[in-house]
Design an enzyme around this catalytic site. Structure first.
Site, PDB file in Angstrom:
ATOM      1  N   ASP A  21       0.835  -1.209   0.000  1.00 34.68           N
ATOM      2  CA  ASP A  21       0.000   0.000   0.000  1.00 34.68           C
ATOM      3  C   ASP A  21       0.869   1.258   0.000  1.00 34.68           C
ATOM      4  O   ASP A  21       1.987   1.251   0.513  1.00 34.68           O
ATOM      5  CB  ASP A  21      -0.910  -0.035   1.241  1.00 34.68           C
ATOM      6  CG  ASP A  21      -2.119   0.868   1.087  1.00 34.68           C
ATOM      7  OD1 ASP A  21      -2.341   1.418  -0.019  1.00 34.68           O
ATOM      8  OD2 ASP A  21      -2.858   1.035   2.083  1.00 34.68           O
ATOM      9  N   HIS A  38       2.355   3.476  -9.018  1.00 32.36           N
ATOM     10  CA  HIS A  38       2.146   2.057  -9.322  1.00 32.36           C
ATOM     11  C   HIS A  38       3.334   1.494 -10.103  1.00 32.36           C
ATOM     12  O   HIS A  38       3.774   0.379  -9.851  1.00 32.36           O
ATOM     13  CB  HIS A  38       0.841   1.859 -10.106  1.00 32.36           C
ATOM     14  CG  HIS A  38      -0.385   2.253  -9.328  1.00 32.36           C
ATOM     15  ND1 HIS A  38      -0.565   1.896  -8.019  1.00 32.36           N
ATOM     16  CD2 HIS A  38      -1.489   2.989  -9.676  1.00 32.36           C
ATOM     17  CE1 HIS A  38      -1.727   2.385  -7.588  1.00 32.36           C
ATOM     18  NE2 HIS A  38      -2.301   3.060  -8.573  1.00 32.36           N
ATOM     19  N   LEU A 132      10.851 -20.333  -4.947  1.00 31.90           N
ATOM     20  CA  LEU A 132       9.811 -19.478  -4.356  1.00 31.90           C
ATOM     21  C   LEU A 132       8.500 -19.567  -5.141  1.00 31.90           C
ATOM     22  O   LEU A 132       8.496 -19.518  -6.362  1.00 31.90           O
ATOM     23  CB  LEU A 132      10.296 -18.016  -4.381  1.00 31.90           C
ATOM     24  CG  LEU A 132       9.274 -16.975  -3.907  1.00 31.90           C
ATOM     25  CD1 LEU A 132       9.106 -17.012  -2.392  1.00 31.90           C
ATOM     26  CD2 LEU A 132       9.672 -15.569  -4.353  1.00 31.90           C
TER      27      LEU A 132
HETATM   28  C1  IPE Z   1      -5.430  -2.711  -0.198  1.00 33.43           C
HETATM   29  O1  IPE Z   1      -5.067  -1.389  -0.413  1.00 33.43           O
HETATM   30  C2  IPE Z   1      -5.429  -3.464  -1.491  1.00 33.43           C
HETATM   31  C3  IPE Z   1      -4.138  -3.630  -2.126  1.00 33.43           C
HETATM   32  C4  IPE Z   1      -2.973  -3.287  -1.658  1.00 33.43           C
HETATM   33  C5  IPE Z   1      -4.202  -4.267  -3.414  1.00 33.43           C
HETATM   34  P1  IPE Z   1      -6.163  -0.251  -0.516  1.00 33.43           P
HETATM   35  O2  IPE Z   1      -5.431   1.031  -0.637  1.00 33.43           O
HETATM   36  O3  IPE Z   1      -7.147  -0.569  -1.578  1.00 33.43           O
HETATM   37  O4  IPE Z   1      -6.897  -0.384   0.894  1.00 33.43           O
HETATM   38  P2  IPE Z   1      -7.829   0.632   1.677  1.00 33.43           P
HETATM   39  O5  IPE Z   1      -8.873   1.094   0.716  1.00 33.43           O
HETATM   40  O6  IPE Z   1      -6.953   1.783   2.106  1.00 33.43           O
HETATM   41  O7  IPE Z   1      -8.351  -0.147   2.828  1.00 33.43           O
HETATM   42  C1  IPE Z   2      -1.549   0.318  -3.374  1.00 33.63           C
HETATM   43  O1  IPE Z   2      -1.361   1.692  -3.460  1.00 33.63           O
HETATM   44  C2  IPE Z   2      -1.810  -0.299  -4.719  1.00 33.63           C
HETATM   45  C3  IPE Z   2      -3.214  -0.707  -4.921  1.00 33.63           C
HETATM   46  C4  IPE Z   2      -4.152  -0.674  -4.033  1.00 33.63           C
HETATM   47  C5  IPE Z   2      -3.523  -1.214  -6.220  1.00 33.63           C
HETATM   48  P1  IPE Z   2      -2.576   2.701  -3.430  1.00 33.63           P
HETATM   49  O2  IPE Z   2      -2.971   2.993  -4.843  1.00 33.63           O
HETATM   50  O3  IPE Z   2      -3.670   2.220  -2.560  1.00 33.63           O
HETATM   51  O4  IPE Z   2      -1.873   3.971  -2.794  1.00 33.63           O
HETATM   52  P2  IPE Z   2      -2.478   4.980  -1.719  1.00 33.63           P
HETATM   53  O5  IPE Z   2      -3.011   4.176  -0.591  1.00 33.63           O
HETATM   54  O6  IPE Z   2      -3.553   5.735  -2.432  1.00 33.63           O
HETATM   55  O7  IPE Z   2      -1.323   5.834  -1.342  1.00 33.63           O
HETATM   56 MG    MG Z   3      -4.059   2.419  -0.560  1.00 34.78          MG
END
Ligand code: IPE
Ligand code: IPE
Ligand code: MG
Length: 247
Positions: A21, A38, A132
């Protein structure tokens, strides 16, 4: 001493699961589009996969896209899906060179034909690798998975192939997307969020949880080793007392 040097080789977690995240915030902090976060996240995926592989971790499960992430703006969803499926396709060679097997779990019916075929290709071409196991959770959520399992079990019971009294934890686990994969020993979430976000809720029952403020694109081998060292300092009791564990 580096964290890597502090790792006790004999007590490695067999299975590490990661909620990757913070990509969006990483990009925003640099005045860039979320997408840049990303693509930088992909670089971290490679680093962490190679590190886990060379340490001798058996399973690395990465949460790449949740069921709820489908509700993001369409432009971001489309870019992310392309990025993930193209990255996996491009990774087949490197995975094979490193004896890494690629597995994908999630509701793949929701993906485009192209993405699905990239993923099947990656799974097929790395099938023989016995190093792995890299498990990508894509269009995945725990509630989706549990409901799916319940439906499949109910169908079996309905046609008389299974008696409800046979349902136990082992049988239920076999209906999950992680059948044959041991439960995670260690779950890592980056970016300072303290929640599970619908990830492996059944499987994480007794996992050690590790949270770090580091944003996913900044996560690397040393960060992984730091989490493993932290894990190794803990005592996993599985409901028993500390005295029972030291016997
Ligand atoms: C969780 O991250 C899902 C992934 C890392 C794929 P999110 O950014 O979607 O989670 P929330 O919305 O903050 O809970
Ligand atoms: C995690 O990063 C990747 C996915 C959930 C796909 P985020 O896109 O949720 O990044 P933040 O949480 O907005 O910083
Ligand atoms: Mg996120």
């Amino acid at each position: 001493m580096t964290y890597k040097e502090q790792i006790i080789k004999e007590r490695l977690p067999r299975h590490i699961a990661v909620i990757m995240d913070g990509n969006g915030r990483w990009a925003k902090a640099r005045g860039q589009e979320r997408f840049m976060g990303h693509s930088q996240g992909v670089v971290a995926v490679d680093k962490v996969t190679m590190a886990a592989s060379s340490l001798g971790v058996e399973y690395l499960t990465l949460y790449a896209f949740s069921t709820e992430n489908w509700n993001r703006p369409k432009a971001e969803v489309d870019l992310l899906m392309d990025l993930i499926s193209e990255t996996i396709k491009k990774y087949i060679d490197k995975a094979s060179k490193n004896n890494v097997r690629i597995l994908v779990i999630g509701d793949l019916a929701r993906l485009t034909d192209k993405a699905r075929s990239n993923l099947s290709e990656a799974m097929r071409l790395t099938e023989q690798n016995d190093g792995l196991k890299l498990v990508i959770a894509l269009s995945y959520s725990s509630r989706w998975e549990i409901i799916n399992a319940v439906k499949a079990i109910a169908e079996k019971a309905k046609v008389g192939e299974l008696d409800p009294s046979q349902i136990d934890e082992q049988l239920f686990s076999n209906y999950l997307t992680t059948a044959n994969i041991p439960d995670p020993d260690l779950m890592i979430r980056t970016s300072g969020e303290y929640r599970i976000s619908n990830f492996l809720m059944w499987q994480l029952s007794y996992s050690e949880l590790y949270f770090t403020d580091t944003l996913w694109p900044d996560f690397d081998e040393e960060e992984l080793c730091k989490a493993i060292v932290d894990y190794q300092r803990r005592e996993r009791r599985f409901g028993k007392t500390s005295e029972q564990m030291s016997k």
